[in-house]
Design a protein around this motif. Structure first.
Motif, PDB file in Angstrom:
ATOM      1  N   GLU A 138     -10.718   2.262  -5.418  1.00 12.68           N
ATOM      2  CA  GLU A 138     -11.231   2.201  -4.053  1.00 12.68           C
ATOM      3  C   GLU A 138     -10.176   1.554  -3.163  1.00 12.68           C
ATOM      4  OE1 GLU A 138     -14.694  -0.231  -3.927  1.00 12.68           O
ATOM      5  OE2 GLU A 138     -13.687  -2.018  -4.701  1.00 12.68           O
ATOM      6  N   GLN A 139     -10.325   1.751  -1.860  1.00 12.15           N
ATOM      7  CA  GLN A 139      -9.371   1.158  -0.931  1.00 12.15           C
ATOM      8  C   GLN A 139      -9.631  -0.333  -0.824  1.00 12.15           C
ATOM      9  OE1 GLN A 139      -8.802   3.252   2.797  1.00 12.15           O
ATOM     10  NE2 GLN A 139      -8.199   1.385   3.866  1.00 12.15           N
ATOM     11  N   GLN A 140      -8.629  -1.133  -1.198  1.00 11.22           N
ATOM     12  CA  GLN A 140      -8.809  -2.587  -1.196  1.00 11.22           C
ATOM     13  C   GLN A 140      -7.901  -3.312  -0.209  1.00 11.22           C
ATOM     14  OE1 GLN A 140      -8.745  -4.329  -5.136  1.00 11.22           O
ATOM     15  NE2 GLN A 140      -9.938  -2.662  -6.036  1.00 11.22           N
ATOM     16  N   ASN A 141      -6.986  -2.601   0.437  1.00  7.42           N
ATOM     17  CA  ASN A 141      -6.097  -3.198   1.442  1.00  7.42           C
ATOM     18  C   ASN A 141      -5.390  -4.446   0.915  1.00  7.42           C
ATOM     19  OD1 ASN A 141      -7.062  -1.226   3.238  1.00  7.42           O
ATOM     20  ND2 ASN A 141      -8.748  -2.539   3.892  1.00  7.42           N
ATOM     21  N   LEU A 142      -4.790  -4.304  -0.261  1.00  8.24           N
ATOM     22  CA  LEU A 142      -4.119  -5.443  -0.879  1.00  8.24           C
ATOM     23  C   LEU A 142      -2.833  -5.826  -0.165  1.00  8.24           C
ATOM     24  CD1 LEU A 142      -4.556  -4.657  -4.683  1.00  8.24           C
ATOM     25  CD2 LEU A 142      -5.861  -6.253  -3.273  1.00  8.24           C
ATOM     26  N   SER A 148      -7.217   8.136  10.517  1.00  8.02           N
ATOM     27  CA  SER A 148      -8.464   8.744  10.043  1.00  8.02           C
ATOM     28  C   SER A 148      -8.677   8.509   8.553  1.00  8.02           C
ATOM     29  CB  SER A 148      -8.466  10.248  10.337  1.00  8.02           C
ATOM     30  OG  SER A 148      -7.492  10.912   9.550  1.00  8.02           O
ATOM     31  N   VAL A 149      -7.582   8.342   7.803  1.00 13.24           N
ATOM     32  CA  VAL A 149      -7.687   8.154   6.355  1.00 13.24           C
ATOM     33  C   VAL A 149      -7.979   6.704   5.993  1.00 13.24           C
ATOM     34  CG1 VAL A 149      -6.381   8.200   4.184  1.00 13.24           C
ATOM     35  CG2 VAL A 149      -6.279  10.149   5.743  1.00 13.24           C
ATOM     36  N   ILE A 150      -7.189   5.766   6.547  1.00 13.19           N
ATOM     37  CA  ILE A 150      -7.343   4.372   6.115  1.00 13.19           C
ATOM     38  C   ILE A 150      -8.213   3.541   7.053  1.00 13.19           C
ATOM     39  CG2 ILE A 150      -5.123   4.462   4.936  1.00 13.19           C
ATOM     40  CD1 ILE A 150      -3.961   2.718   7.122  1.00 13.19           C
ATOM     41  N   GLY A 151      -8.479   4.064   8.255  1.00 13.42           N
ATOM     42  CA  GLY A 151      -9.441   3.400   9.127  1.00 13.42           C
ATOM     43  C   GLY A 151      -8.869   2.390  10.097  1.00 13.42           C
ATOM     44  N   PHE A 152      -7.578   2.163  10.089  1.00 11.33           N
ATOM     45  CA  PHE A 152      -6.952   1.251  11.049  1.00 11.33           C
ATOM     46  C   PHE A 152      -5.475   1.601  11.151  1.00 11.33           C
ATOM     47  CE2 PHE A 152      -6.913  -0.719   6.871  1.00 11.33           C
ATOM     48  CZ  PHE A 152      -5.601  -1.130   6.721  1.00 11.33           C
ATOM     49  N   LEU A 153      -4.804   1.002  12.141  1.00 17.91           N
ATOM     50  CA  LEU A 153      -3.386   1.295  12.331  1.00 17.91           C
ATOM     51  C   LEU A 153      -2.499   0.350  11.527  1.00 17.91           C
ATOM     52  CD1 LEU A 153      -3.172   2.137  16.146  1.00 17.91           C
ATOM     53  CD2 LEU A 153      -2.969   3.709  14.210  1.00 17.91           C
ATOM     54  N   LEU A 154      -2.547  -0.945  11.853  1.00 19.80           N
ATOM     55  CA  LEU A 154      -1.655  -1.897  11.204  1.00 19.80           C
ATOM     56  C   LEU A 154      -2.381  -3.028  10.488  1.00 19.80           C
ATOM     57  CD1 LEU A 154       1.061  -2.206  14.015  1.00 19.80           C
ATOM     58  CD2 LEU A 154       1.209  -0.868  11.908  1.00 19.80           C
ATOM     59  N   ASP A 155      -3.476  -3.481  11.049  1.00 20.98           N
ATOM     60  CA  ASP A 155      -4.139  -4.670  10.507  1.00 20.98           C
ATOM     61  C   ASP A 155      -5.582  -4.344  10.155  1.00 20.98           C
ATOM     62  OD1 ASP A 155      -4.913  -7.165   9.752  1.00 20.98           O
ATOM     63  OD2 ASP A 155      -4.691  -8.096  11.727  1.00 20.98           O
TER      64      ASP A 155
END
Length: 321
Positions: free
Chosen positions: A101-105, A279-286
């Protein structure tokens, strides 16, 4: 009388014009560096630039998977699904196939689907074959050196004044393929994102130069597509939005307005990438998620002084290399 004669004779002698030193000019309108037979004429330096990386890095084909390879390849479920996983590779954050899953590590997350897609194709055809992956890295690196040689030749052509082994195109490409700073990228399978990003960014530059020299509109969409693929490989390709117009301004006699208009398609490609990424990750930088691992933020517990001192020191070592 003798003084007058000397004066008159001195005036009567025609002055010998001084020989002008040849001046290297930038690419001029009407002079095309894209004539037929380039590789036929330059097959010896081309062969050297192609073969040297293969010889230099061939030993890496006996290496296995290391470090980040498991994230992007050997333990990435999307990659191991082969061609069936390519839609997930382009439709989800790049670590999701490994983490589940996407965890934004890592700060800013990662969306670099192109290299993962190539790994998926390899897995489809060869399954677990690190030697094949290493060889493809070497081949892509060698092709990057060849393209760099071609670009150098466009910008600073050898007009026959020097033997090919003393020319800027050959020496520049030779230094590139032999430089030890590239070892990690070539010998590490995960480094393919870097190789593809540079190869495709240089390909974008090549198509842009062809447009400016030959004035054929077909090269603009080709440049845009190539640039989009470059950014899909790695985001640092976006720097070529500045590199390309600056290089054209320095080496070609092209009006600024034409340069700006010609760069609009690659700017459009960059915007397309940003929209897809968002659209894929839901945010630009942060993402708003705090990074707590020193592996993903080496300055996690450092003061501002320690952080920038380390950056400066490291940058100095890069310059030294």
């Amino acid at each position: 009388m003798s003084a007058r004669k000397k004066t008159s004779s001195a005036k009567g002698k025609p002055k010998t014009p001084k020989a002008k030193k040849p001046v290297s000019k930038p690419i001029a309108k009407g002079v095309s560096p894209f004539g037929n037979g380039f590789w036929f004429k330059n097959w010896i330096p081309g062969a050297i630039i192609l073969i040297l990386p293969l010889l230099l890095y061939f030993q890496s084909t006996s290496f296995g998977y290391v470090l980040d390879d498991k994230i992007v390849l050997s333990e990435n479920n999307f990659v191991k699904a082969g061609t069936a996983g390519i839609s997930d590779i382009f439709g989800q954050e790049s670590f999701t196939g490994f983490l589940g899953e996407q965890q934004n590590l890592v700060a800013g997350a990662r969306y670099r689907p192109l290299s993962l897609a190539t790994f998926a194709l390899e897995w489809q055809w060869f399954e677990e074959a690190p030697g094949i992956s290493h060889f493809i890295n070497i081949l892509l690196y060698a092709l990057t050196g060849l393209l760099l040689f071609r670009l150098f030749f466009i910008i600073a052509p050898n007009k026959g004044a020097q033997p090919w082994y003393f020319t800027l195109p050959f020496l520049g490409a030779l230094i590139f393929v032999l430089h030890p700073i590239h070892t990690e990228v070539v010998a590490n399978i995960k480094g393919r994102d870097e190789i593809l990003a540079l190869l495709l960014s240089l390909g974008t530059l090549y198509f842009m130069l062809r447009y400016f020299v030959q004035n054929k509109i077909i090269y603009l969409p080709l440049a845009a597509i190539t640039f989009l693929l470059a950014i899909f490989a790695k985001e640092n390709s976006l720097t070529f939005l500045a590199v390309i117009p600056l290089l054209v301004m320095l080496f070609m006699r092209i009006p600024l307005q034409k340069i700006v208009l010609a760069c609009l398609p690659i700017l459009g490609a960059a915007i397309v990438y940003i929209l897809i990424r968002y659209s894929v990750i839901g945010f630009l930088l942060d993402s708003g998620t705090e990074v707590t691992s020193i592996m993903n933020d080496p300055f996690l517990e450092a003061t501002a002084g320690q952080k920038y001192a380390t950056i400066t020191y490291t940058f100095g070592w890069y310059l030294k290399l």
